[in-house]
Design a protein around this motif. Structure first.
Motif, PDB file in Angstrom:
ATOM      1  N   TRP A 208       8.643   9.584   2.890  1.00  0.00           N
ATOM      2  CA  TRP A 208       8.137   8.249   3.253  1.00  0.00           C
ATOM      3  C   TRP A 208       8.344   7.964   4.727  1.00  0.00           C
ATOM      4  N   ASP A 209       7.479   7.135   5.250  1.00  0.00           N
ATOM      5  CA  ASP A 209       7.650   6.616   6.613  1.00  0.00           C
ATOM      6  C   ASP A 209       8.239   5.213   6.486  1.00  0.00           C
TER       7      ASP A 209
ATOM      8  N   GLY B  29      13.902  -4.730   7.186  1.00  0.00           N
ATOM      9  CA  GLY B  29      14.475  -5.514   8.269  1.00  0.00           C
ATOM     10  C   GLY B  29      13.684  -6.745   8.614  1.00  0.00           C
ATOM     11  N   SER B  30      13.625  -7.056   9.907  1.00  0.00           N
ATOM     12  CA  SER B  30      13.012  -8.304  10.366  1.00  0.00           C
ATOM     13  C   SER B  30      11.539  -8.396   9.998  1.00  0.00           C
ATOM     14  N   MET B  31      10.817  -7.285  10.085  1.00  0.00           N
ATOM     15  CA  MET B  31       9.393  -7.308   9.746  1.00  0.00           C
ATOM     16  C   MET B  31       9.206  -7.696   8.274  1.00  0.00           C
ATOM     17  N   ALA B  32      10.026  -7.114   7.409  1.00  0.00           N
ATOM     18  CA  ALA B  32       9.934  -7.433   5.991  1.00  0.00           C
ATOM     19  C   ALA B  32      10.348  -8.880   5.726  1.00  0.00           C
ATOM     20  N   LYS B  33      11.368  -9.343   6.410  1.00  0.00           N
ATOM     21  CA  LYS B  33      11.846 -10.716   6.203  1.00  0.00           C
ATOM     22  C   LYS B  33      10.780 -11.727   6.618  1.00  0.00           C
TER      23      LYS B  33
ATOM     24  N   ASP C 139       0.848  -1.198   0.000  1.00  0.00           N
ATOM     25  CA  ASP C 139       0.000   0.000   0.000  1.00  0.00           C
ATOM     26  C   ASP C 139       0.888   1.255   0.000  1.00  0.00           C
ATOM     27  N   ASP C 140       0.716   2.116   1.004  1.00  0.00           N
ATOM     28  CA  ASP C 140       1.504   3.351   1.056  1.00  0.00           C
ATOM     29  C   ASP C 140       2.638   3.267   2.075  1.00  0.00           C
ATOM     30  N   SER C 141       2.977   2.067   2.524  1.00  0.00           N
ATOM     31  CA  SER C 141       4.011   1.923   3.546  1.00  0.00           C
ATOM     32  C   SER C 141       5.166   1.074   3.023  1.00  0.00           C
ATOM     33  N   VAL C 142       6.288   1.214   3.692  1.00  0.00           N
ATOM     34  CA  VAL C 142       7.459   0.403   3.361  1.00  0.00           C
ATOM     35  C   VAL C 142       8.106  -0.030   4.666  1.00  0.00           C
ATOM     36  N   ALA C 143       8.466  -1.292   4.741  1.00  0.00           N
ATOM     37  CA  ALA C 143       9.101  -1.842   5.945  1.00  0.00           C
ATOM     38  C   ALA C 143      10.454  -2.429   5.572  1.00  0.00           C
TER      39      ALA C 143
END
Length: 509
Positions: A506-507, A51-55, A45-49
């Motif tokens: 971006w956040d 590190g560990s959350m993305a992995k 969506d409109d967010s980007v993660a």
């Protein structure tokens, strides 16, 4: 004035470090309290993660998660497309990772972090180094420079342990491999030779295991896991876990669900080593070549440093110990040494405001530190081979030449009366132009003569890797022309500024 940090921008994990007021380099933990951050980005969506959350989201949303992007740096033909249709190149994705590291460092230090030295594999060519610098700029850093990863690791360990003599740094990361031979005298670090493979790392070991497990599943169930993105993401995650298990255990089990039924594939360390033996042999060949370049025998190594998470595999240590007769030096953290060394270089450059070969201002009790590197790739010129009448690469400054360095060679024009000359400067060691990169070119005007004009081409490389070429008319001894080849950005200044502004809005979590 903000702080300067060193960053190991890794294929699978990244780390950031700073030189503390005590003079010792220290790792800065991220917001989760982890000392290393997975180099994984998730767009949703409109967010980007990062590190560990993305992995952790790889198996659930594989089409919106990108990893191993370091292997794509400098490749203008590659981009990642999200399910929403947005496209991002390797510089942009790397910039997102660097932005997260920057935010975490500022959060931990409680002050702005403005400057950075970013590490690169020793075997990265100019385009990939430039792409790394661009990514740093997009992330909001003033990039002081880049430093080769094995060199950074040796500096970190050398300053900590006080080692002296000949050091072999074997750096097997998640996606790249380098080996560097270095001589350490006092606080002087002199690179003697370097070899490597920018497309060889733990990723390849994972792939070998993935292929084996997929074949076993196909035999048992008739299902091809490699044809399904979600199944493939789960298989890669489980294969990486099995590989890690095999570093300490003689056997691992890969547990999968296929058609809603459990399937277990057992893998022994002996089998895994056999599957990946050709990969290990490739690293051994590079080690032997680097030692040959350094004119050293296999047993003339005083210290053996292992860097990169993939060096935890027992077979790597066994191979190197057998090869050199040396046990690996203890006290080297394979995931942190590179970032620690980069932070020393960051302090050096931030303090002096000048490039690589300058000493860090000493404290009253400490001698200065100096770092001397070499060319990882040959630098040359395109010329016609009179025997074949084909354009070929002619290396004037071979790889592993000390920098600053200089090389020259005599040529002649191809036709009598020729008045125009195209000078093309290359980076690479092969005669075949398909395997080298033209990093700069310039047109020059000649004085017309009825005969062929003898030419002399001189190429020099400065301490900060700027290539300078001069062409002389040997008859008159006059300079025909010259060109300075600084690292040209793969992106325009406007593109970098626009990307920087966008990323700042971006956040990044």
């Amino acid at each position: 004035m903000g702080r300067a940090v060193g960053i190991d921008l890794g294929t699978t994990y990244s780390a950031v470090a700073i030189v503390a007021p005590s003079g010792s380099p220290e790792i800065i933990a991220n917001r989760e309290g982890e000392r290393i951050t997975p180099s994984v980005v998730m767009f949703q969506d409109d967010s980007v993660a990062v590190g560990s959350m993305a992995k952790q989201a790889v198996t659930d949303a594989p089409e919106d998660v990108v990893q191993f992007v370091k292997r794509r740096m400098g490749d203008r033909s590659w981009s990642f497309t999200t399910t929403g249709g947005d496209q991002y190149d390797a510089e942009w994705i790397s910039a997102v990772i660097l932005r997260r590291l920057k935010d975490d460092a500022e959060m931990a230090l409680g002050e702005p972090v403005t400057d950075a030295v970013i590490t690169v594999p020793a075997y990265f060519d100019d385009a990939r180094r430039r792409a790394t610098i661009d990514a740093g700029h997009i992330a909001g850093f003033n990039v002081l420079g880049v430093i080769n990863e094995p060199t950074a690791a040796a500096v970190a360990y050398g300053l900590e342990s006080g080692i002296q003599g000949t050091v072999l740094v074997y750096d097997l990361g998640g996606g790249t491999f380098d080996v560097t031979v270095m001589r350490v005298t006092g606080n002087d670090f002199q690179v003697v030779a370097t070899r490597g493979d920018r497309n060889l790392g733990g990723f390849n070991w994972d792939n070998a295991l993935i292929t084996y497990v997929a074949e076993q599943v196909m035999e048992r169930t008739g299902v091809d896991l490699l044809e399904d993105d979600q199944a493939m993401a789960e298989l890669r995650e489980k294969a990486e876990l099995a590989k890690r298990t095999l570093t300490t255990m003689p056997e691992a089990r890969v547990l999968l669900r296929v058609n809603r039924k459990p399937v277990t594939i057992a893998v022994t360390r002996q089998l895994f080593d056999a599957l990946t033996r050709p990969l290990l042999s490739r690293t051994r060949s590079n080690v032997e070549s680097a030692l040959e370049d350094a004119r050293l025998g296999l047993t003339e190594v005083d210290h053996l440093l292992l860097v990169g998470g993939s060096t935890r595999m027992p077979v790597v240590r066994e191979m190197l110990t057998t090869l050199t007769g040396r046990e690996p030096s203890i006290g080297v953290h394979p995931d942190e040494a590179v970032a620690l060394g980069a932070s020393v270089q960051a302090m050096l450059l931030a303090s002096r405001g000048r490039a690589t070969d300058n000493p860090i201002p000493p404290t009253p009790a400490d001698p200065p530190v100096t770092i001397h590197d070499v060319t990882a790739l040959g630098v040359g010129v395109v010329a016609i081979n009179p025997s074949t009448n084909k354009r070929e690469n002619h290396v004037l400054l071979p790889h592993n030449s000390k920098i600053p360095g200089r090389g020259e060679q005599n040529f002649r024009t191809t036709t009598p009366g020729q008045i125009e000359l195209l000078v093309e400067i290359t980076e690479g060691d092969d005669d075949d132009l398909e395997y080298v990169t033209v990093v700069g070119q310039a047109g020059m005007t000649l004085r017309p003569r009825p005969e062929l004009t003898p030419l002399r081409v001189v190429i020099s490389v400065s301490a900060d890797a700027v290539i300078y070429a001069e062409v002389f008319d040997q008859v008159s001894a006059h300079k025909i022309g010259d060109l300075a080849i600084e690292r040209k950005s793969n992106l325009s200044r406007r593109q970098i500024d626009a990307a920087t502004a966008t990323l700042q809005s971006w956040d990044v979590s």
